[in-house]
Design a protein around this motif. Structure first.
Motif, mmCIF file in Angstrom:
data_model
loop_
_atom_site.group_PDB
_atom_site.id
_atom_site.type_symbol
_atom_site.label_atom_id
_atom_site.label_comp_id
_atom_site.label_asym_id
_atom_site.label_seq_id
_atom_site.Cartn_x
_atom_site.Cartn_y
_atom_site.Cartn_z
ATOM 1 N N GLY A 1 0.818 -1.215 0.000
ATOM 2 C CA GLY A 1 0.000 0.000 0.000
ATOM 3 C C GLY A 1 0.848 1.261 0.000
ATOM 4 O O GLY A 1 1.923 1.303 -0.599
ATOM 5 N N ASN A 2 0.399 2.270 0.736
ATOM 6 C CA ASN A 2 1.006 3.603 0.683
ATOM 7 C C ASN A 2 2.235 3.698 1.593
ATOM 8 O O ASN A 2 2.301 4.528 2.498
ATOM 9 C CB ASN A 2 -0.042 4.646 1.082
ATOM 10 C CG ASN A 2 0.372 6.058 0.714
ATOM 11 O OD1 ASN A 2 1.199 6.257 -0.177
ATOM 12 N ND2 ASN A 2 -0.197 7.037 1.385
ATOM 13 N N MET A 3 3.237 2.851 1.320
ATOM 14 C CA MET A 3 4.427 2.793 2.165
ATOM 15 C C MET A 3 5.306 4.025 2.016
ATOM 16 O O MET A 3 6.077 4.359 2.912
ATOM 17 C CB MET A 3 5.226 1.523 1.851
ATOM 18 C CG MET A 3 4.482 0.243 2.190
ATOM 19 S SD MET A 3 5.424 -1.262 1.771
ATOM 20 C CE MET A 3 5.325 -1.251 -0.028
ATOM 21 N N ASP A 4 5.223 4.702 0.865
ATOM 22 C CA ASP A 4 6.021 5.914 0.638
ATOM 23 C C ASP A 4 7.476 5.710 1.039
ATOM 24 O O ASP A 4 8.074 6.521 1.746
ATOM 25 C CB ASP A 4 5.414 7.106 1.381
ATOM 26 C CG ASP A 4 4.201 7.671 0.668
ATOM 27 O OD1 ASP A 4 4.248 7.805 -0.574
ATOM 28 O OD2 ASP A 4 3.196 7.977 1.333
ATOM 29 N N CYS A 5 8.054 4.630 0.568
ATOM 30 C CA CYS A 5 9.456 4.301 0.833
ATOM 31 C C CYS A 5 10.280 4.710 -0.381
ATOM 32 O O CYS A 5 10.070 4.184 -1.478
ATOM 33 C CB CYS A 5 9.605 2.810 1.107
ATOM 34 S SG CYS A 5 11.317 2.259 1.254
ATOM 35 N N LYS A 6 11.214 5.644 -0.184
ATOM 36 C CA LYS A 6 11.945 6.180 -1.340
ATOM 37 C C LYS A 6 12.894 5.151 -1.966
ATOM 38 O O LYS A 6 13.432 5.404 -3.053
ATOM 39 C CB LYS A 6 12.697 7.439 -0.953
ATOM 40 C CG LYS A 6 13.899 7.242 -0.048
ATOM 41 C CD LYS A 6 14.576 8.580 0.223
ATOM 42 C CE LYS A 6 15.887 8.396 0.982
ATOM 43 N NZ LYS A 6 16.543 9.691 1.249
ATOM 44 N N GLU A 7 13.066 3.989 -1.325
ATOM 45 C CA GLU A 7 13.877 2.928 -1.901
ATOM 46 C C GLU A 7 13.109 2.088 -2.923
ATOM 47 O O GLU A 7 13.700 1.236 -3.594
ATOM 48 C CB GLU A 7 14.403 2.016 -0.789
ATOM 49 C CG GLU A 7 15.368 2.680 0.162
ATOM 50 C CD GLU A 7 16.674 3.054 -0.512
ATOM 51 O OE1 GLU A 7 17.300 2.184 -1.138
ATOM 52 O OE2 GLU A 7 17.064 4.237 -0.430
#
Length: 295
Positions: free
Chosen positions: A153-159
């Motif tokens: 989902g909306n983890m918003d992990c820049k990796e």
């Protein structure tokens, strides 16, 4: 060629969502995506009152992957992220980390020029293209695309970017993969409530992995492995990400639980992905070279 148009999107990840495409294990897919505002913000004079908040965080999909069964792992190898428009951002009262101090709304529209985001006439920010929302259907109640959890989902992990291998749980037959909410740039924390939100085309390859008891989700990128956890508080997310990495180290080395914990304290890094969604997200990063038994 498997291409899904951005109009084929969902606003919640749900086992009842009908797939818009069926692919075989190992196939390549290109997802067209709206930005997180469904491309509603086009100029800085647009107001918050013009936004349809029911159209926030669309995810293109879902895709049914043949052979993916509950208990399997879905590997999503991210091959390319192509930006297809200007970047939009907003923040204001009751929004993001500073929402208790802001008294007026701020909307920015920023062009992408070559390898930079033009924040202003004097500030150019290097691109770090990434995917904010990517996940599979949960096996229980639907989860809004704005909320991260164990399904992704909306983890918003820049990796989660080009060259990343992302490992997700399969909870329902076919997995039902969806993705969207791409960013031209975003720092850890996403403190304003968004990154540089852009429409994109994202090309991935999906693979089904059987018979692995991994703590999911996690990713591998540029020689490091990162466990990802989303919980109600950042403290809970950080603890869960750390414990998941300890489990991986125990499984892929000869270290005891205590030794693995020491290793993480010396060679690992606990980082914040985002602190602005209904669940907060943290990741624990460790060089993959320490996992001497990793295949």
């Amino acid at each position: 060629m498997n291409v899904i148009k951005k109009e084929n999107c969902v606003f919640a990840m749900d086992k009842e969502n009908l797939p818009v495409l069926t692919v075989r294990d190992g196939e390549e897919i290109t997802f067209e995506t709206f930005d997180c505002f469904s491309n509603q913000l086009q100029k800085e004079t647009d107001g918050f009152d013009t936004l349809d908040w029911d159209r926030i965080n669309p995810a293109t999909g879902p895709v049914f992957i043949e052979g993916a069964e509950p208990g399997d792992t879905l590997l999503v190898s991210i091959k390319k992220i192509d930006i297809k428009g200007n970047a939009a951002m907003l923040t204001g009262p009751n929004v993001g980390v500073m929402g208790d101090e802001l008294t007026e709304n701020t909307i920015k529209i920023m062009p992408v020029e070559k390898d930079v985001l033009k924040f202003s006439d004097t500030i150019a920010i290097p691109l770090n293209k990434m995917i904010g929302v990517i996940g599979v259907a949960p096996n229980g109640a639907p989860v809004s695309c704005g909320t991260p959890d164990s399904h992704g989902g909306n983890m918003d992990c820049k990796e989660i970017t080009e060259g990343t291998d992302l490992y997700l749980p399969v909870n329902v037959p076919g997995a039902l993969l969806s993705l969207g909410d791409c960013h031209a740039a975003m720092g850890d924390g996403e403190v304003s409530v968004c990154g540089a939100e852009v429409p994109c085309e994202v090309t991935v390859v999906v693979s089904v992995i059987k018979n692995q008891n991994w703590p999911l989700p996690f990713l591998i990128r540029e020689g490091k492995i990162s466990t990802i956890s989303s919980k109600l508080t950042i403290d809970e997310a950080g603890i869960a990400a750390t414990k998941n990495m300890v489990a991986i180290v125990e499984n892929y080395t000869d270290l005891t639980k205590g030794e693995a914990t020491h290793l993480l304290s010396l060679a690992g890094n606990l980082k914040i992905c985002q602190v602005v969604d209904p669940n907060k997200t943290a990741r624990f990063e460790l060089p993959l070279s320490y996992l001497t038994k990793w295949k």
